[in-house]
Design an enzyme around this catalytic site. Structure first.
Site, PDB file in Angstrom:
ATOM      1  N   CYS A   2      11.095  30.442 -12.807  1.00 42.79           N
ATOM      2  CA  CYS A   2       9.778  29.996 -12.363  1.00 42.79           C
ATOM      3  C   CYS A   2       9.373  28.735 -13.118  1.00 42.79           C
ATOM      4  CB  CYS A   2       8.707  31.068 -12.544  1.00 42.79           C
ATOM      5  SG  CYS A   2       9.080  32.654 -11.812  1.00 42.79           S
ATOM      6  N   TRP A  75      10.277  32.545  -8.762  1.00 42.97           N
ATOM      7  CA  TRP A  75      11.531  33.272  -8.587  1.00 42.97           C
ATOM      8  C   TRP A  75      11.140  34.729  -8.449  1.00 42.97           C
ATOM      9  CZ3 TRP A  75      14.599  37.043 -10.960  1.00 42.97           C
ATOM     10  CH2 TRP A  75      15.950  37.048 -10.606  1.00 42.97           C
ATOM     11  N   GLY A 102       6.990  35.523 -15.528  1.00 44.42           N
ATOM     12  CA  GLY A 102       7.212  36.746 -16.280  1.00 44.42           C
ATOM     13  C   GLY A 102       6.965  37.990 -15.446  1.00 44.42           C
ATOM     14  N   LYS A 492      31.825  29.643 -12.885  1.00 50.64           N
ATOM     15  CA  LYS A 492      31.368  28.414 -12.243  1.00 50.64           C
ATOM     16  C   LYS A 492      31.582  28.465 -10.729  1.00 50.64           C
ATOM     17  CE  LYS A 492      29.508  26.444 -15.444  1.00 50.64           C
ATOM     18  NZ  LYS A 492      29.103  27.825 -15.704  1.00 50.64           N
ATOM     19  N   GLU A 495      29.092  30.848  -9.174  1.00 51.68           N
ATOM     20  CA  GLU A 495      27.711  30.380  -9.245  1.00 51.68           C
ATOM     21  C   GLU A 495      27.370  29.366  -8.165  1.00 51.68           C
ATOM     22  OE1 GLU A 495      26.104  30.397 -13.814  1.00 51.68           O
ATOM     23  OE2 GLU A 495      27.665  28.947 -13.332  1.00 51.68           O
TER      24      GLU A 495
END
Length: 615
Positions: A2, A75, A102, A492, A495
């Site tokens: 976020c 997020w 959070g 990698k 991702e």
């Protein structure tokens, strides 16, 4: 995870906030929103999608005037990514607006209590619960916004970085943090709020970073006031001068930040050992190590805690510390370490590694280790980050800002710092001769030059990538120092290209993964000339006999593997211990080119975030 941006001052807030949100896109997000006070009323626009989508929507929905505003990239945690769950959230009265990074863990109990008092909720988020809790406290206790925030936060369990304002008092913003970073930029008659300094770097070099369990009341025309959330005690603001500059957070002509950061590795590695590695004098100077040398030398063992790519750097360090300094090393996932009952004692040294310095699980593991009496040494990239402040001592990597979510230069600079520490301890313990020590210093000093040379394989790697971009699976194999590089190479690829990939010790292939090998399975094998070369060649032959497609990373001049492999990528010769700094480069490039060819969002892979500040 976020991103938070806020502005209070004399300029138009909207363009500052939108541009700031774009600079925070690297943190990972699935929706975005903005709240502005236009002089008369609170205006909110928010949407699932990217900041560009928010720009389009806000142009239709709200006036873009006003000198006070807050913006957010979310997020998703509580509630799916959609327009309603996006931030900012307003209170039931419509007077208060909040953005929040959070998780509020006890939100459900708080929500039920607020519903019993007549509050209604539009979203599934814990954040909407928090803003209504603040409003409820403000009304019930008849207090100002700052006090209401403080009282409310003492009732919540979880992690947060928040910014709140009240449209009836538009000259004030209240912010607070626990477990999620928050910075305040201090300008002339203006204030900037952000998750990190990148959104306001062109406006001011002066910043305050809130510590955990601190809140600040920001008012126009007044000095910032910082208080402890628990007891309301005042904290003297510490204003630091930022070293970041705008050029560092721009692409500089590269198509993607990831490619730019891959190519920055020679400089980043040099910057990391500059002033620390003095090969002519055979000296390594690291204040954090020197000041605590007795603690390191008396350590029964070193415990390395980290997550993701940093964990892979820790695995490389395990080989290096045990080989050079002969100190037992254990490498732990921070997320697992914090939730079991680990055996830690006062003679243990814990090394915590984090690119951002804000990784929630690593921070929690640090606190656990400290509570058990261990000495904790931090390795991170961000000056003034939470891990830098929480640890007893440490070393920065000096990689510069890493914007791409998939870590590249952070990985190689972490290995560089850990190698310097291991070499220094080896010399102090007498486990390495003076001549070997000098040799390793000279060799380490040459690594940036070798990386520069290695980056010239880019076109060759791109040709290989073109042949495997449609592969559904991929296997990475390595031995010894390069087994962690195999893990990192697989990570990698996963991702950024969304191809399933696994890293394995090459010898373990026969214990399961060999069943997967057929003529459609690409296998990337790290087969450098030093170490276990003959054994790896045998593994390659086993793959070839099962018709696997072999992409081999070999030392320049290799002949044996060239005869077997389908593709060969050559790297400069180096000491075996330093080979991970070289072998990882072509694997980064391979992942990058495959992802680009698959039209993936290289810098912002789906579902991922740069700084994992929640569990």
């Amino acid at each position: 995870m976020c991103g938070i941006v806020g502005y209070l001052g004399y300029r138009e807030a909207y363009p500052i906030i939108i541009e700031g949100l774009k600079r925070l896109e690297y943190r990972g997000y699935d929706s975005a929103g903005i709240a502005l006070f236009d002089g008369n009323d609170l205006k909110i626009s928010k949407t699932k999608g990217k900041v560009s989508d928010l720009e389009n929507q806000s142009a239709k929905e709200i006036t873009q005037n006003g000198n006070l505003g807050i913006g957010h990239t979310r997020w998703a945690t509580h509630g799916v990514p959609n327009d309603v769950n996006s931030h900012p959230h307003a209170s039931n009265s419509g007077d208060l607006a909040i953005i929040h990074n959070g998780i509020i863990e006890n939100y459900d109990a708080l929500k039920k209590e607020l519903i019993s008092r007549g509050y209604t909720f539009q979203s599934d988020t814990d954040t909407e619960v928090l803003i209504n809790l603040i409003e409820d406290v403000k009304k019930k206790e008849n207090v100002k916004l700052g006090k209401a925030v403080q009282i409310a936060l003492n009732q919540v369990v979880g992690a947060y970085a928040i910014a709140v304002f009240d449209k009836t008092k538009p000259g004030e913003v209240v912010i607070a943090r626990l477990g999620s970073p928050l910075a305040v930029g201090i300008g002339e008659d203006e204030f900037f709020i952000a998750s990190d300094a990148s959104p306001f770097i062109e406006y001011t070099k002066n910043a305050i970073y809130l510590e955990d369990e601190e809140m600040a009341i920001i008012r126009l025309g007044k000095e910032i006031k910082i208080r402890k959330i628990k007891d309301d005690s005042l904290v003297a603001p510490y204003i630091q001068e930022l070293q970041l500059n705008l050029e560092q957070i721009e692409k500089g002509g590269y198509e993607h930040f990831m490619l730019k950061e891959i190519h920055e590795q020679p400089k980043a590695i040099r910057d990391t050992y500059r002033g620390r590695l003095l090969s002519d004098e055979a000296i390594i100077k690291m204040a954090g190590v020197e000041d605590n040398m007795k603690t390191f030398l008396n350590a029964n063992r070193i415990i390395i805690i980290a997550c993701g790519t940093s964990w892979h750097a820790g695995l490389v360090a395990e080989y290096i510390f045990e080989e050079f300094a002969r100190i037992p090393v254990e490498v732990e996932y921070a997320s697992e370490f914090r939730y079991r009952n680990p055996v830690i004692n006062e003679n243990d040294v814990v090394i915590a590694i984090s690119q951002s310095g804000e990784t929630a699980d690593t921070l929690a593991a640090i606190k656990l280790a400290k509570s058990r009496g261990a000495f904790v040494f931090g390795v991170c990239n961000v000056v003034g980050s939470s891990i830098a402040r929480e640890t007893h001592a440490g070393a920065y990597t000096h990689a510069g800002p890493e914007i791409g979510v998939a870590s590249t230069k952070a990985f190689t600079t972490q290995i560089t710092v850990l190698t310097l520490i291991a070499l220094r301890l080896a010399r102090a313990k007498g486990t390495m001769s003076s001549s070997d020590f000098r040799l390793y210093l000279r060799e380490l000093e040459l690594i940036p030059q070798k990386v520069e040379q290695l980056l010239n394989v880019d076109d060759h790697v791109k040709d290989i990538a073109r042949q495997y971009l449609l592969s559904p699976n991929c296997l990475y194999l390595g031995r010894g120092y390069n087994f962690p590089v195999a893990l990192e190479g697989a990570l990698k690829l996963k991702e950024i290209s969304y191809i399933h990939a696994e890293g394995y010790p090459a010898a373990e292939m026969k214990h399961g993964p060999i069943a997967l090998i057929d003529d459609r399975m690409p296998v990337i094998v790290i087969a450098t000339s030093k170490g276990h070369y003959e054994k790896v060649v045998s593994n390659i032959q086993e793959i070839k006999s099962r018709k696997g497609k072999i992409i081999a990373v070999v030392t320049q001049g290799d002949t044996a593997v060239k005869e077997i492999a389908d593709h060969v990528i050559e790297i400069p010769e180096s000491e075996e211990a330093f080979s991970p700094l070289l072998t990882t480069i072509p694997l980064q490039l391979l992942s990058y080119h495959i992802a680009v060819m698959r039209n993936c969002n290289v810098d912002q892979p789906r579902n991922l975030a740069k700084s994992v500040t929640v569990e």
